[in-house]
Design an enzyme around this catalytic site. Sequence first.
Site, PDB file in Angstrom:
ATOM      1  N   LYS A  13      79.425 -36.380  54.393  1.00  0.00           N
ATOM      2  CA  LYS A  13      79.611 -37.469  55.368  1.00  0.00           C
ATOM      3  C   LYS A  13      78.212 -37.852  55.831  1.00  0.00           C
ATOM      4  CE  LYS A  13      79.811 -38.814  59.167  1.00  0.00           C
ATOM      5  NZ  LYS A  13      78.819 -39.825  59.626  1.00  0.00           N
ATOM      6  N   GLU A  51      71.477 -26.992  61.763  1.00  0.00           N
ATOM      7  CA  GLU A  51      70.050 -27.359  61.818  1.00  0.00           C
ATOM      8  C   GLU A  51      69.930 -28.441  62.873  1.00  0.00           C
ATOM      9  OE1 GLU A  51      67.821 -25.856  60.049  1.00  0.00           O
ATOM     10  OE2 GLU A  51      68.677 -25.192  58.162  1.00  0.00           O
ATOM     11  N   CYS A  91      62.413 -33.607  62.458  1.00  0.00           N
ATOM     12  CA  CYS A  91      62.910 -32.524  63.315  1.00  0.00           C
ATOM     13  C   CYS A  91      61.816 -31.529  63.648  1.00  0.00           C
ATOM     14  CB  CYS A  91      64.089 -31.834  62.648  1.00  0.00           C
ATOM     15  SG  CYS A  91      63.709 -31.177  61.027  1.00  0.00           S
ATOM     16  N   GLU A 102      63.741 -34.125  73.299  1.00  0.00           N
ATOM     17  CA  GLU A 102      63.359 -34.615  71.971  1.00  0.00           C
ATOM     18  C   GLU A 102      63.366 -36.142  71.975  1.00  0.00           C
ATOM     19  OE1 GLU A 102      66.176 -34.052  68.734  1.00  0.00           O
ATOM     20  OE2 GLU A 102      64.536 -33.428  67.438  1.00  0.00           O
TER      21      GLU A 102
HETATM   22  P1  NAD Z   1      73.613 -36.932  65.218  1.00  0.00           P
HETATM   23  O1  NAD Z   1      73.943 -35.590  65.742  1.00  0.00           O
HETATM   24  O2  NAD Z   1      73.839 -38.104  66.095  1.00  0.00           O
HETATM   25  O3  NAD Z   1      74.410 -37.243  63.875  1.00  0.00           O
HETATM   26  C1  NAD Z   1      74.303 -36.431  62.734  1.00  0.00           C
HETATM   27  C2  NAD Z   1      75.551 -36.573  61.900  1.00  0.00           C
HETATM   28  O4  NAD Z   1      76.656 -36.053  62.628  1.00  0.00           O
HETATM   29  C3  NAD Z   1      75.930 -38.015  61.555  1.00  0.00           C
HETATM   30  O5  NAD Z   1      76.410 -38.049  60.227  1.00  0.00           O
HETATM   31  C4  NAD Z   1      77.049 -38.309  62.538  1.00  0.00           C
HETATM   32  O6  NAD Z   1      77.937 -39.296  62.076  1.00  0.00           O
HETATM   33  C5  NAD Z   1      77.736 -36.963  62.614  1.00  0.00           C
HETATM   34  N1  NAD Z   1      78.535 -36.740  63.820  1.00  0.00           N
HETATM   35  C6  NAD Z   1      78.362 -37.233  65.069  1.00  0.00           C
HETATM   36  N2  NAD Z   1      79.334 -36.788  65.888  1.00  0.00           N
HETATM   37  C7  NAD Z   1      80.145 -35.989  65.160  1.00  0.00           C
HETATM   38  C8  NAD Z   1      81.322 -35.235  65.442  1.00  0.00           C
HETATM   39  N3  NAD Z   1      81.856 -35.213  66.661  1.00  0.00           N
HETATM   40  N4  NAD Z   1      81.895 -34.535  64.448  1.00  0.00           N
HETATM   41  C9  NAD Z   1      81.348 -34.526  63.207  1.00  0.00           C
HETATM   42  N5  NAD Z   1      80.258 -35.244  62.869  1.00  0.00           N
HETATM   43  C10 NAD Z   1      79.646 -35.960  63.838  1.00  0.00           C
HETATM   44  O7  NAD Z   1      72.081 -36.840  64.778  1.00  0.00           O
HETATM   45  P2  NAD Z   1      71.140 -38.023  64.287  1.00  0.00           P
HETATM   46  O8  NAD Z   1      70.768 -38.831  65.493  1.00  0.00           O
HETATM   47  O9  NAD Z   1      71.744 -38.674  63.092  1.00  0.00           O
HETATM   48  O10 NAD Z   1      69.865 -37.203  63.755  1.00  0.00           O
HETATM   49  C11 NAD Z   1      68.765 -36.868  64.517  1.00  0.00           C
HETATM   50  C12 NAD Z   1      68.841 -35.422  65.001  1.00  0.00           C
HETATM   51  O11 NAD Z   1      68.878 -34.532  63.885  1.00  0.00           O
HETATM   52  C13 NAD Z   1      67.637 -34.992  65.800  1.00  0.00           C
HETATM   53  O12 NAD Z   1      68.042 -34.232  66.909  1.00  0.00           O
HETATM   54  C14 NAD Z   1      66.853 -34.112  64.832  1.00  0.00           C
HETATM   55  O13 NAD Z   1      65.998 -33.167  65.408  1.00  0.00           O
HETATM   56  C15 NAD Z   1      67.967 -33.459  64.099  1.00  0.00           C
HETATM   57  N6  NAD Z   1      67.477 -32.919  62.819  1.00  0.00           N
HETATM   58  C16 NAD Z   1      67.354 -31.551  62.666  1.00  0.00           C
HETATM   59  C17 NAD Z   1      66.854 -31.020  61.473  1.00  0.00           C
HETATM   60  C18 NAD Z   1      66.703 -29.538  61.276  1.00  0.00           C
HETATM   61  O14 NAD Z   1      66.564 -29.118  60.140  1.00  0.00           O
HETATM   62  N7  NAD Z   1      66.728 -28.717  62.315  1.00  0.00           N
HETATM   63  C19 NAD Z   1      66.503 -31.885  60.430  1.00  0.00           C
HETATM   64  C20 NAD Z   1      66.630 -33.255  60.625  1.00  0.00           C
HETATM   65  C21 NAD Z   1      67.131 -33.761  61.818  1.00  0.00           C
END
Ligand code: NAD
Length: 491
Positions: A176, A251, A285, A383
């Site tokens: 997804k 992550e 990240c 962040e």
């Molecule tokens: P997000 O949490 O908004 O969304 C990530 C994914 O989760 C999307 O596909 C979204 O549609 C899905 N999602 C949202 N709500 C959900 C739910 N209730 N149930 C299931 N899926 C759901 O994150 P984002 O804004 O897309 O990405 C940025 C974030 O990701 C930042 O906080 C960044 O630090 C983090 N990140 C972490 C790493 C790591 O390896 N630690 C790597 C890259 C990004």
Amino acid sequence: MEIQPARHFIQGAYCDGVQGKWFETINPTNGEVITQVAEGFEEDIHRAVCAAHQAFHEGPWRRMSAKERSRLMVNIAEGLEKNGEELAYLETLDTGLPIAQARGQAARAADNFRFFAKKAEEMTGETYPVDESFLNYTVRRPVGVAGLITPWNTPLMLSTWKIAPCLATGNTAVLKPAEWSPLTATKLAQIIHDAGIPEGVFNVVHGFGETAGAALVAHPLVNLISFTGETTTGKEIMRNGSSTLKRFSMELGGKSPVVVFADADLERALDAVVFGLYSLNGERCTAGSRLLIERSIKDEFEERLKERVARIRLGDPFDPKTEVGPLIHRNHYQRVQEYIRVGLSEGATLAVGGFSPDDQVGNFVRPTLFTNVRNGMRIAQEEIFGPVLVSIPFDSEEEAVHLANDVAYGLAAYVWTNNLTKAHRVAGQIESGMVWINSQNVRDLRTPFGGSKNSGIGREGGHYSFEFYTELKTIHVSMSHHPIPKFGKVE
Ligand code: NAD
């Protein structure tokens, strides 16, 4: 290049959503619609999960030899390399990532498959001989259907980082992708199919987190959820998946410190600080987003930093010379602008950058540096996930460690000093999943990747990915007539 609508990919073929609904993906450079994206709901997730479940239980995938699966994984890597230029173009178009950096990400996506193709072939178990009476051993088996939920930052690299170990070990998957960056995932489905992967092994369902994502998390036939995204989303996912007892890899976010001591190679530290925060548009990240600088060199280092940040090339992400492109989405752009307002209201000094004009087309945020920041400020704790760096002074090693740890996150940390013992001492004391000494983030795919505290649970990378994507089974073999209690035989 004409961009086709992004459709789901289920059971080896592209398809529209069951409800026939679509949403738009927007070009971050000019705000125009790139194309329509099929919107998935519970019914689409159910179709994809059933396809993956059937492929897992009835198909050839998990029964294949590791060697044969590995050969197909290498085919995927070759497909990614062959289509590298198109994938980089799609990533830049969809996310605003500068093209030179998008090319690097596409190459890394291929590396992910090559790496795990080889690694899975080398997978071994353990043996536990017990004198001459028993020989006990472990084997690793695929777990089943994995739900892979990915964010919009570097979406191709991050999704392949999950897909490669997941498939290499014989699982099947439903991806997804993030709703703001659907294009490379759609192309990836074709590449994986063309590589010869059996139908149903890899599926993609587009849609929003609260609907499609949540349905994937709640589905009883999904055994694993590998999630990368925000900490708040990760917590929500763990709550929603608990009733079906899934295995999770999380992550999550970061606010990583870069500690620069006075005795460091300051020229190299400067290069790394600037690259570590402003590359990937600051949407990284592991970005070193909190500069902790020893007070004796603060003025000199900040002066040089200001000069460098002011000269970063912000602009058209398709220009190969561009260093920072537009942020992914208008909402995210506004969020980052809001953090600039917060920083000013908290009393930090805006040393470089600042607000973009209200009428600006495209989500361009000027590379921004705040100095005179205190660690308690929101801009030092939360962040921002954009090209905004904060600089905080420290007076002693103890204070540097205290400031580095005085934050909710614990993903990465960077330590700059030429004092050998201090480097190891500080690296050991910082609460984070990963530390780099005298370096920016340079990945070694064999090492465990992941965070502590609010930055995540679990590690992926190297054989640690197999801890997550395989079930460890212990087999106990009697090698002799060992004693067995004789219940019911007593006179
Ligand atoms: P997000 O949490 O908004 O969304 C990530 C994914 O989760 C999307 O596909 C979204 O549609 C899905 N999602 C949202 N709500 C959900 C739910 N209730 N149930 C299931 N899926 C759901 O994150 P984002 O804004 O897309 O990405 C940025 C974030 O990701 C930042 O906080 C960044 O630090 C983090 N990140 C972490 C790493 C790591 O390896 N630690 C790597 C890259 C990004």
